[in-house]
Every structure is written in structure tokens, then in C-alpha cells.
Design a protein around this motif. Structure first.
Motif: not given
Length: 466
Positions: A143, A159-160
């Protein structure tokens, strides 16, 4: 405070690049986001398309009823760019809404994740976005909260994968303004530079250094600090604690670059450390300073175990950050590059690289100073660095959060600028002047609203079939 259990969040200054990344994070996890900013911008328009409700009036009557109905499970996140004299700030304070600075919110969001924090007066946005891209491109669960819009991901938020079995790494840009970076919890820290800035906040250069030492002191004892060799020289006699330290640079440091070749399409170089070498790297974001940023990013990537092949691919596919050495147009007749540089050393690095790329062409630089205090404190440095151009056009100072200071104007920089042609123009007069002069290599520089001129200039060049 459990941020996931909030009913909704209101952002005071939602259009700021750092604020908008956090707003996007809340919106992503399903928490309604409301906000205020002084004026619309392409970024706020994007946030509205993503489902956030934004007002452009500093008026408490504009707060949506869904947020103003009660204070329960509500949070107001604000940036110091919005003064506490703001009507909205006073309203939220008087109604006892929980108020949290952007930096504190970022610290809470990232506290539970292994954190790579990139600090420095210059280079932190490019370096942090490079690190994030190298990790993400190699398949690491990553992220990132960034201070610019990455060209690879078209966002300042990466975003992870929450469903991944791999624990996430988060890359954050650690902002020294208002000592914001002291809210973070880094496992790995990077310091790209410690040239004094924000003296309206810190008071003097020694306190500025103390702020960076405090940031370094937050690094996990079993983590690592990667620091530019020039920055290291300024603080090497001070106590670093137990954290392991690696210096880096172009031609000095434990890790460095060799065989650098400047081109108009890409810069090539080799990465070298005491026990490691990666040859034939190609970076398609020009600039000697970007080679330094890449050296730091590669060192961090190797620290996390990325292969040489993954790093070569990641560097080759890195597209840069909007307004960081962004080539808007390039042809035989005219080249136009836009950059966010707003400190004398950033301008020096940027113009030096542009001149190396186009040594036989006339370089016209349009610069908008940012902040009255910064212009006053570094006037001599601005004049000296701008003297690298063949022609300098100054726009009026962009005040941001400040009120005017008597005697501090863009014109005060002119006498010490040593170049054949120099003047101050209004924003309205700039485009007609450029059409008349037809520059060979044109650069726009600054952190204010000079970015609003990029599209009109680009349109003129396109329409002119340059």
C-alpha cells in the motif's frame, strides 16, 4: 480510536494531495466522506466522481445533515493549510467534534503495518512512489500514501490486497511541514535531503535538523535508515540510536550510481553497493536527481529481497509522478517540461538536468515562488539557481496559507538573477508572451497554482503544431 468503526469523516482541506489520499482510503473501506476546499480543482472533481461530497464555501450551513446531525462516531480531519480562524474549523471545535490532524490520521492508519517512511526536503514524492512501484510491480503486497499522482497508478493512493496471506508493506511520504512526520511508526526510514525549509515553523536551521533527528529516532531499532550522503554529513556527529545506517548518492555513499548517461528519452546507470551490482538500468524519468532517488529506492527494494531482474523491470516501467519532471511536449521545435520544484536546491537540480539534456538549446524558465516566508528566507538561493536558465520569467508569489509580507515580492529576486533576459509577468500575460517569443525549451516551475497554466500552454503548443 478505531477508524474502521466511524460513521463518517469530514476533511477540512480535502483537495490537498496528502489529504485526498487519506480521504480515498476512508472512501475505499466504505465510510462516507465529506469535505471542504477553497476552490475546485481537477483533483477535487475526481474525488467527487468517486462519491465524496465536497463544498467550496467556508460556511457551516454547507455541512451535509448526515454529518451535522450529531457528533457520535464522526471525525474531522484537518490540514494546517486551513487556518484555525476558518468558520468551519471554529464550528467543529465549538460543537466538540473530534478533530485530528492529517498526520495523526496517517499515523493511525499505518500503525499496524510494516512501514517504509520517506522524508526529505526534496525527492520524497518521487522516491516513495518509486519504492511503491518496485514492490508492487514485483508482486509484494503493498500500500502507499503518496504526495503526488503517480503516472503508473493514476492516484496518490495504492491499496494493498486485504485478502492476501502476505502481511502488507505500506510506503508513506513523511512530510516535515508542521513536524507531521513525527506521527509515523517507520520500520525503514529514508532521508533524501535536509536542506533547511519551513523556517516559519521551525525557527532556524538547527531546529530543522533536530526535527529530522527526531524522525530518525522513531525508526524501529531492528529496522534500517537509508540516508543521502550529503544529509548524513550534516548530522553524522549526532546520536542515531541503534538503527543500522546506509548512505547513498550519485558518486558517494555506501550505495551509489555509476556509468550515468543522460538522454532525452531515458537516463541509464549502474547500481553499486559494497556487495551488490545491477548493470544497465534504464530510467525513463530524466534527471540526475532522479537517479539519486532511484538509488535509494533500489537499496530499499534489495533490503526487502527483490531480485535484480525485478528491479530492472520495475525501474524500466516506472512512469514518474505528475508535475515531477513531467514532459508535456517534445518535438524538434519546442520541448515543454513541468516541475513542482519550489526550493532553490530543487530548482538547481532540475535545471542542471534539463541543460544536460538540451545543451545547445535556449532554456526559458517560468517560476512561481511559493510562500512569502520561503521567498524571503531563500531569496539569494532562488536567484542563484534560476540563473542556470537563459531566460527567467517570474510570476507573482503564491501565498498559500500566508498573508503578504511588506517588501517581499517576486521582483526582489530579479537583481541577483544572472541571465541574459529576466522579467516579472502576470499569469494573464504569460501565454501571449510565449506565443510571441516561441521558446525552444520551456519549463514551468513551482508548487502553487502554476499548474493551472499547464493545460493552456500545452493546448497552444498542440494547436500551433509545434
Amino acid at each position: 480510536m478505531n477508524l474502521h468503526n466511524l460513521h463518517s469523516v469530514y476533511f477540512l482541506g480535502i483537495g490537498g494531495i496528502g489529504m485526498s489520499a487519506i480521504a480515498r482510503w476512508f472512501n475505499h473501506i466504505g465510510i462516507p466522506v465529506y469535505g471542504y476546499d477553497k476552490t475546485p480543482s481537477p483533483l477535487t472533481e475526481t474525488l467527487e466522481r468517486e462519491g465524496m461530497q465536497i463544498s467550496y464555501a467556508d460556511d457551516s450551513r454547507q455541512i451535509p445533515k448526515e454529518f451535522s446531525s450529531s457528533t457520535e462516531n464522526k471525525l474531522v480531519i484537518w490540514t494546517p493549510a486551513v487556518p484555525q480562524s476558518s468558520q468551519l474549523f471554529r464550528y467543529f471545535e465549538s460543537q466538540a467534534y473530534p478533530l485530528m490532524k492529517r498526520s495523526a490520521a496517517l499515523g493511525l492508519i499505518t500503525k499496524s503495518m510494516e512501514t517504509v517512511a520517506v522524508a526529505g526536503t526534496h525527492g520524497k514524492t518521487t522516491t516513495s512512489s518509486m519504492i511503491a512501484h518496485l514492490l508492487k510491480n514485483a508482486g509484494r503486497n503493498t500500500a502507499a500514501f503518496l504526495g503526488g499522482l503517480t503516472q503508473n497508478y493514476q492516484s496518490n493512493l495504492i491499496l494493498h490486497d486485504e485478502g492476501s496471506q502476505e502481511a502488507p508493506l505500506v510506503v508513506v511520504e513523511a512530510d516535515e511541514f508542521d513536524r507531521s512526520f513525527l506521527q509515523l511508526h517507520p520500520n525503514v526510514s529514508i532521508v533524501t535531503s535536509i536542506d533547511p525549509d519551513h523556517l516559519d515553523i521551525y525557527g532556524d536551521p538547527n531546529q530543522f535538523l533536530d526535527g529530522f533527528l527526531a524522525f530518525i529516532g522513531l525508526t524501529s531499532p531492528d529496522g534500517h535508515l537509508f540516508i543521502h550522503h550529503g544529509a548524513y554529513e550534516k548530522i553524522k556527529e549526532r546520536d542515531f540510536g541503534k538503527v543500522a545506517v546506509s548512505t547513498y548518492g550519485l558518486d558517494a555513499g555506501r550505495v551509489r550510481a555509476e556509468n550515468i548517461k543522460a538522454g532525452t528519452v531515458a537516463f541509464s546507470f549502474d547500481y553499486l553497493s559494497e556487495d551488490d551490482r545491477i548493470e544497465g538500468l534504464k530510467l525513463h524519468v530524466p534527471g540526475f536527481h532522479n537517479i539519486e532517488n532511484a538509488v535509494a529506492a533500489i537499496a530499499v527494494a534489495r533490503y526487502f529481497g527483490l531480485s535484480k531482474e525485478a528491479i530492472k523491470e520495475g525501474i524500466a516501467t516506472y512512469k514518474g509522478v505528475k508535475r515531477r519532471f513531467e514532459c508535456i511536449h517534445s518535438s524538434d521545435k519546442i520541448t515543454y517540461i513541468d516541475d513542482y520544484a519550489h526550493h532553490p536546491e530543487e530548482i538547481r537540480s532540475f535545471l542542471t538536468s534539463v541543460k544536460a539534456m538540451y545543451p545547445s538549446k535556449k532554456l526559458t524558465a517560468v517560476f512561481q515562488p511559493h510562500l512569502f516566508t520561503r521567498t524571503r528566507d531563500f531569496a539569494a538561493g532562488f536567484s542563484e539557481s534560476l540563473s542556470l536558465a537563459d531566460e527567467v520569467i517570474l510570476l507573482d508569489i503564491y501565498p498559500a496559507r500566508e498573508l503578504p509580507i511588506e517588501g517581499v515580492t517576486a521582483s526582489m529576486l530579479l537583481p541577483e538573477i544572472n541571465c541574459p533576459k529576466k522579467q516579472v509577468l502576470s499569469k494573464e500575460a504569460l501565454l501571449p508572451y510565449l506565443k510571441q517569443q516561441r521558446p525552444e525549451v520551456l519549463v514551468t516551475i513551482g508548487a502553487g497554482d502554476i499548474d493551472r497554466l499547464v493545460e493552456p500552454i500545452a493546448k497552444w503548443i498542440a494547436d500551433d503544431k509545434a
